[in-house]
Write a protein that holds these residues in place. Structure first.
Motif, PDB file in Angstrom:
ATOM      1  N   ALA A  59       0.823  -1.202   0.000  1.00 19.20           N
ATOM      2  CA  ALA A  59       0.000   0.000   0.000  1.00 19.20           C
ATOM      3  C   ALA A  59       0.861   1.257   0.000  1.00 19.20           C
ATOM      4  CB  ALA A  59      -0.945   0.001   1.205  1.00 19.20           C
ATOM      5  N   VAL A  60       2.033   1.202   0.637  1.00 21.38           N
ATOM      6  CA  VAL A  60       2.888   2.385   0.656  1.00 21.38           C
ATOM      7  C   VAL A  60       3.303   2.757  -0.762  1.00 21.38           C
ATOM      8  CG1 VAL A  60       5.078   1.155   1.004  1.00 21.38           C
ATOM      9  CG2 VAL A  60       4.849   3.467   1.801  1.00 21.38           C
ATOM     10  N   ASP A  61       3.602   1.770  -1.579  1.00 23.67           N
ATOM     11  CA  ASP A  61       4.024   2.034  -2.956  1.00 23.67           C
ATOM     12  C   ASP A  61       2.857   2.536  -3.796  1.00 23.67           C
ATOM     13  OD1 ASP A  61       6.828   0.600  -2.683  1.00 23.67           O
ATOM     14  OD2 ASP A  61       5.318  -0.736  -1.835  1.00 23.67           O
ATOM     15  N   PHE A  62       1.648   1.995  -3.527  1.00 17.43           N
ATOM     16  CA  PHE A  62       0.461   2.486  -4.216  1.00 17.43           C
ATOM     17  C   PHE A  62       0.226   3.959  -3.899  1.00 17.43           C
ATOM     18  CE2 PHE A  62      -4.135   3.354  -4.085  1.00 17.43           C
ATOM     19  CZ  PHE A  62      -4.449   3.151  -5.420  1.00 17.43           C
ATOM     20  N   PHE A  63       0.382   4.329  -2.643  1.00 22.90           N
ATOM     21  CA  PHE A  63       0.129   5.711  -2.278  1.00 22.90           C
ATOM     22  C   PHE A  63       1.195   6.658  -2.800  1.00 22.90           C
ATOM     23  CE2 PHE A  63      -2.630   3.847   1.075  1.00 22.90           C
ATOM     24  CZ  PHE A  63      -3.801   4.443   0.632  1.00 22.90           C
ATOM     25  N   PHE A  64       2.431   6.222  -2.882  1.00 19.59           N
ATOM     26  CA  PHE A  64       3.447   7.063  -3.503  1.00 19.59           C
ATOM     27  C   PHE A  64       3.100   7.323  -4.971  1.00 19.59           C
ATOM     28  CE2 PHE A  64       6.835   5.688  -0.258  1.00 19.59           C
ATOM     29  CZ  PHE A  64       6.723   6.884   0.440  1.00 19.59           C
ATOM     30  N   LEU A  65       2.656   6.294  -5.675  1.00 15.99           N
ATOM     31  CA  LEU A  65       2.281   6.468  -7.070  1.00 15.99           C
ATOM     32  C   LEU A  65       1.061   7.386  -7.195  1.00 15.99           C
ATOM     33  CD1 LEU A  65       2.519   3.909  -9.856  1.00 15.99           C
ATOM     34  CD2 LEU A  65       0.397   5.186  -9.676  1.00 15.99           C
ATOM     35  N   LEU A  66       0.080   7.167  -6.354  1.00 18.99           N
ATOM     36  CA  LEU A  66      -1.105   8.014  -6.361  1.00 18.99           C
ATOM     37  C   LEU A  66      -0.736   9.463  -6.057  1.00 18.99           C
ATOM     38  CD1 LEU A  66      -4.204   8.212  -6.500  1.00 18.99           C
ATOM     39  CD2 LEU A  66      -4.263   7.593  -4.077  1.00 18.99           C
ATOM     40  N   SER A  67       0.179   9.665  -5.121  1.00 18.53           N
ATOM     41  CA  SER A  67       0.602  11.014  -4.765  1.00 18.53           C
ATOM     42  C   SER A  67       1.288  11.711  -5.935  1.00 18.53           C
ATOM     43  CB  SER A  67       1.550  10.968  -3.564  1.00 18.53           C
ATOM     44  OG  SER A  67       1.950  12.263  -3.195  1.00 18.53           O
ATOM     45  N   GLY A  68       2.177  11.004  -6.618  1.00 18.89           N
ATOM     46  CA  GLY A  68       2.834  11.608  -7.770  1.00 18.89           C
ATOM     47  C   GLY A  68       1.851  12.005  -8.850  1.00 18.89           C
ATOM     48  N   PHE A  69       0.850  11.156  -9.088  1.00 20.53           N
ATOM     49  CA  PHE A  69      -0.178  11.468 -10.085  1.00 20.53           C
ATOM     50  C   PHE A  69      -0.939  12.728  -9.699  1.00 20.53           C
ATOM     51  CE2 PHE A  69      -4.421  11.254 -11.851  1.00 20.53           C
ATOM     52  CZ  PHE A  69      -4.211  10.857 -13.157  1.00 20.53           C
ATOM     53  N   VAL A  70      -1.350  12.802  -8.443  1.00 18.04           N
ATOM     54  CA  VAL A  70      -2.156  13.933  -7.994  1.00 18.04           C
ATOM     55  C   VAL A  70      -1.339  15.221  -7.964  1.00 18.04           C
ATOM     56  CG1 VAL A  70      -3.445  14.872  -6.029  1.00 18.04           C
ATOM     57  CG2 VAL A  70      -3.789  12.502  -6.730  1.00 18.04           C
ATOM     58  N   ILE A  71      -0.077  15.134  -7.545  1.00 18.61           N
ATOM     59  CA  ILE A  71       0.775  16.326  -7.533  1.00 18.61           C
ATOM     60  C   ILE A  71       0.954  16.869  -8.948  1.00 18.61           C
ATOM     61  CG2 ILE A  71       3.152  17.098  -7.170  1.00 18.61           C
ATOM     62  CD1 ILE A  71       1.589  17.012  -4.610  1.00 18.61           C
ATOM     63  N   GLY A  72       1.200  15.976  -9.904  1.00 18.43           N
ATOM     64  CA  GLY A  72       1.332  16.427 -11.286  1.00 18.43           C
ATOM     65  C   GLY A  72       0.068  17.074 -11.804  1.00 18.43           C
ATOM     66  N   TYR A  73      -1.073  16.455 -11.526  1.00 14.36           N
ATOM     67  CA  TYR A  73      -2.356  16.998 -11.967  1.00 14.36           C
ATOM     68  C   TYR A  73      -2.640  18.355 -11.331  1.00 14.36           C
ATOM     69  CZ  TYR A  73      -7.453  17.567 -11.876  1.00 14.36           C
ATOM     70  OH  TYR A  73      -8.727  18.061 -11.947  1.00 14.36           O
ATOM     71  N   ALA A  74      -2.310  18.493 -10.048  1.00 10.29           N
ATOM     72  CA  ALA A  74      -2.674  19.696  -9.317  1.00 10.29           C
ATOM     73  C   ALA A  74      -1.729  20.862  -9.565  1.00 10.29           C
ATOM     74  CB  ALA A  74      -2.735  19.388  -7.819  1.00 10.29           C
ATOM     75  N   TYR A  75      -0.431  20.580  -9.810  1.00  4.59           N
ATOM     76  CA  TYR A  75       0.547  21.658  -9.777  1.00  4.59           C
ATOM     77  C   TYR A  75       1.324  21.875 -11.076  1.00  4.59           C
ATOM     78  CZ  TYR A  75      -0.149  21.860  -4.724  1.00  4.59           C
ATOM     79  OH  TYR A  75      -0.694  22.007  -3.478  1.00  4.59           O
ATOM     80  N   ASP A  76       1.361  20.903 -11.970  1.00  9.21           N
ATOM     81  CA  ASP A  76       2.221  21.041 -13.142  1.00  9.21           C
ATOM     82  C   ASP A  76       1.936  22.306 -13.948  1.00  9.21           C
ATOM     83  OD1 ASP A  76       4.171  19.141 -13.108  1.00  9.21           O
ATOM     84  OD2 ASP A  76       3.348  17.904 -14.712  1.00  9.21           O
ATOM     85  N   ASP A  77       0.680  22.695 -14.053  1.00  3.64           N
ATOM     86  CA  ASP A  77       0.337  23.862 -14.873  1.00  3.64           C
ATOM     87  C   ASP A  77       0.244  25.153 -14.061  1.00  3.64           C
ATOM     88  OD1 ASP A  77      -1.917  23.320 -13.407  1.00  3.64           O
ATOM     89  OD2 ASP A  77      -3.301  23.261 -15.121  1.00  3.64           O
ATOM     90  N   ARG A  78       0.723  25.154 -12.820  1.00  2.91           N
ATOM     91  CA  ARG A  78       0.617  26.344 -11.972  1.00  2.91           C
ATOM     92  C   ARG A  78       1.919  27.112 -11.809  1.00  2.91           C
ATOM     93  NH1 ARG A  78      -3.107  24.797  -6.707  1.00  2.91           N
ATOM     94  NH2 ARG A  78      -4.949  24.061  -7.821  1.00  2.91           N
ATOM     95  N   TRP A  79       3.015  26.538 -12.302  1.00  2.00           N
ATOM     96  CA  TRP A  79       4.304  27.109 -11.933  1.00  2.00           C
ATOM     97  C   TRP A  79       4.554  28.494 -12.518  1.00  2.00           C
ATOM     98  CZ3 TRP A  79       6.776  25.518  -7.883  1.00  2.00           C
ATOM     99  CH2 TRP A  79       6.540  24.224  -7.429  1.00  2.00           C
ATOM    100  N   GLY A  80       3.839  28.877 -13.547  1.00  2.00           N
ATOM    101  CA  GLY A  80       3.989  30.236 -14.061  1.00  2.00           C
ATOM    102  C   GLY A  80       3.425  31.289 -13.135  1.00  2.00           C
ATOM    103  N   ARG A  81       2.553  30.880 -12.213  1.00  2.00           N
ATOM    104  CA  ARG A  81       1.932  31.829 -11.287  1.00  2.00           C
ATOM    105  C   ARG A  81       2.043  31.375  -9.837  1.00  2.00           C
ATOM    106  NH1 ARG A  81      -3.367  29.324 -11.103  1.00  2.00           N
ATOM    107  NH2 ARG A  81      -3.472  27.769 -12.743  1.00  2.00           N
ATOM    108  N   MET A  82       2.955  30.439  -9.560  1.00  2.00           N
ATOM    109  CA  MET A  82       3.148  29.935  -8.210  1.00  2.00           C
ATOM    110  C   MET A  82       4.637  29.855  -7.916  1.00  2.00           C
ATOM    111  SD  MET A  82       1.957  26.255  -6.595  1.00  2.00           S
ATOM    112  CE  MET A  82       2.906  25.344  -7.818  1.00  2.00           C
ATOM    113  N   THR A  83       5.041  30.331  -6.745  1.00  2.00           N
ATOM    114  CA  THR A  83       6.440  30.278  -6.340  1.00  2.00           C
ATOM    115  C   THR A  83       6.718  28.996  -5.564  1.00  2.00           C
ATOM    116  OG1 THR A  83       6.047  31.394  -4.227  1.00  2.00           O
ATOM    117  CG2 THR A  83       6.449  32.788  -6.164  1.00  2.00           C
ATOM    118  N   LEU A  84       8.004  28.706  -5.387  1.00  2.00           N
ATOM    119  CA  LEU A  84       8.387  27.556  -4.581  1.00  2.00           C
ATOM    120  C   LEU A  84       7.857  27.690  -3.159  1.00  2.00           C
ATOM    121  CD1 LEU A  84      12.096  26.996  -5.679  1.00  2.00           C
ATOM    122  CD2 LEU A  84      10.210  25.397  -6.004  1.00  2.00           C
ATOM    123  N   LYS A  85       7.922  28.906  -2.617  1.00  2.00           N
ATOM    124  CA  LYS A  85       7.444  29.120  -1.258  1.00  2.00           C
ATOM    125  C   LYS A  85       5.955  28.813  -1.150  1.00  2.00           C
ATOM    126  CE  LYS A  85       9.127  32.573   0.991  1.00  2.00           C
ATOM    127  NZ  LYS A  85       9.413  33.947   1.484  1.00  2.00           N
TER     128      LYS A  85
END
Length: 383
Positions: A59-85
């Motif tokens: 389950a730990v490996d499943f959740f890491f994969l799920l997390s990577g998918f969700v992070i990409g979906y949520a943030y990949d297109d935001r970096w032009g208007r979102m800072t690292l902070k």
């Protein structure tokens, strides 16, 4: 001992909102509840060969994969208007409140616990326990000198903190550089990480990927091997896999996930590498398929939507608060060696208590604290 992270979807931020994948929320909850059952079965096993819900550690490996998918979906297109902070602030607001509460619950249970499993904890001074709790609030790995329980955990008050440590590491790598990778470069990284993971699984002494919770070279190797492939494979999946449109796939995805996690040990003691191959195929092939199906699926009705929301809501709180109860249950089993019928009744009681504690933590602590933190640290800055 194997603890499994329940990694969470990105929060709604002032930078914009996106709809959640409702079925992925539900699957996160299904896996979280399975992890609780897996941990309740561990004290009754003589080895990993006869462990009930045998592959629950995956389950730990499943959740890491799920997390990577969700992070990409949520943030990949935001970096032009979102800072690292802003990114790190959003992740801290989402994850850190329950980290703190989980360590407090762990400290309270530790203080009142006595068991032959941990004969030394009765002599641990209160100041040392409080120091371990305070360091646990930060998720920084603890050295062996502060291993007050004796299980070689980097967070001995709440073992699952190890996987949140690697979750933060993966988020750091993503934000500081991997987010800029082209799909080709990301694919090369995923392929190399996948090869390392398969090598670990097939050649390990026990024929599995279990481990990652200790601060020593071998355990660090296991931890990084387990997080790098699934997290960045999930990120790549969010970028390149075109979604289909399916209905009524929640039960299918849940059944497939439960089958993988509950499947008996493969190969036995004579051919442990076969179980390593099973772990590899599950992480590299089956889990991405489940996430893709879940992301492509549509919720069929209001009842299913409410169920998926409930499961998703309690998944992270139950992950961060259930393991102190497992410590207590494990100590009771070792000390009293109860008959199976009595053990089942107590295990069911612990399971129900874990769900109730998670729901209370969600409603009385996690949601109010996150609302305040968003108002204080995110919405005002955005305005």
């Amino acid at each position: 001992m194997e603890s499994s992270p329940v990694l969470t979807a990105a929060p709604v931020t002032p930078l914009g909102t996106k709809p959640h994948y409702a079925i992925l929320d539900g699957l996160r909850g299904v896996a979280a509840l399975t992890v609780v059952a897996f941990h309740l079965c561990e004290p009754h096993a003589t080895s990993h060969l006869d462990q009930v819900i045998n592959h629950g550690y995956l389950a730990v490996d499943f959740f890491f994969l799920l997390s990577g998918f969700v992070i990409g979906y949520a943030y990949d297109d935001r970096w032009g208007r979102m800072t690292l902070k802003e990114f790190f602030r959003a992740r801290l607001v989402r994850l850190q409140p329950m980290v703190v509460l989980g360590m407090v619950v762990g400290a309270l249970c530790f203080y009142f616990q006595a068991s032959p499993v941990w004969p030394g904890i009765a002599g641990v001074p209160v100041w040392k326990m409080l120091l371990v709790m305070l360091v646990g609030f930060t998720l920084l790995p603890l050295p062996v000198s502060l291993d007050i329980r004796g299980w070689h955990e980097m967070h001995p008050l709440n073992g699952p903190g190890w996987s949140l440590f690697y979750e933060y590491v993966a988020n750091l790598l993503y934000a500081l550089g991997v987010r800029k990778f082209s799909n080709t470069a990301l694919g090369i990284l995923v392929a190399l990480a996948g090869a390392a993971l398969i090598h670990l699984a097939v050649t390990s002494q026990a024929g599995d990927v279990i481990g990652g919770w200790s601060l020593d070279p071998e355990q660090l190797r296991i931890g990084f091997s387990r997080v790098l492939f699934p997290f960045f494979a999930g990120l790549l999946l969010s970028r390149v896999a075109p979604l289909a449109r399916f209905t009524s796939v929640f039960l299918l995805c849940s059944g497939l996930l439960l089958l993988v996690l509950a499947f008996p040990r493969v190969g036995g003691a004579e051919q442990v590498w076969l179980n390593g191959l099973y772990d590899s195929l599950s992480i590299v092939v089956v889990f991405p398929l489940i996430v893709w199906l879940g992301a492509s699926g549509q919720i069929a009705g209001a009842r299913s939507a409410r169920l998926c929301k409930f499961l998703g809501d309690i998944s992270y709180p139950i992950y961060m608060t259930h393991f102190p109860l497992i410590y207590i249950y494990t100590g009771w089993v070792v000390a009293h060696k109860p008959p199976l019928g009595q053990a089942v009744l107590v295990a069911v009681l612990v399971f129900v208590t874990a769900v109730g504690l998670a729901y209370a933590s969600l409603k009385l602590y996690d949601e109010p604290v996150r609302r305040w933190l968003k108002t204080r640290f995110m919405e005002r800055r955005a305005a």
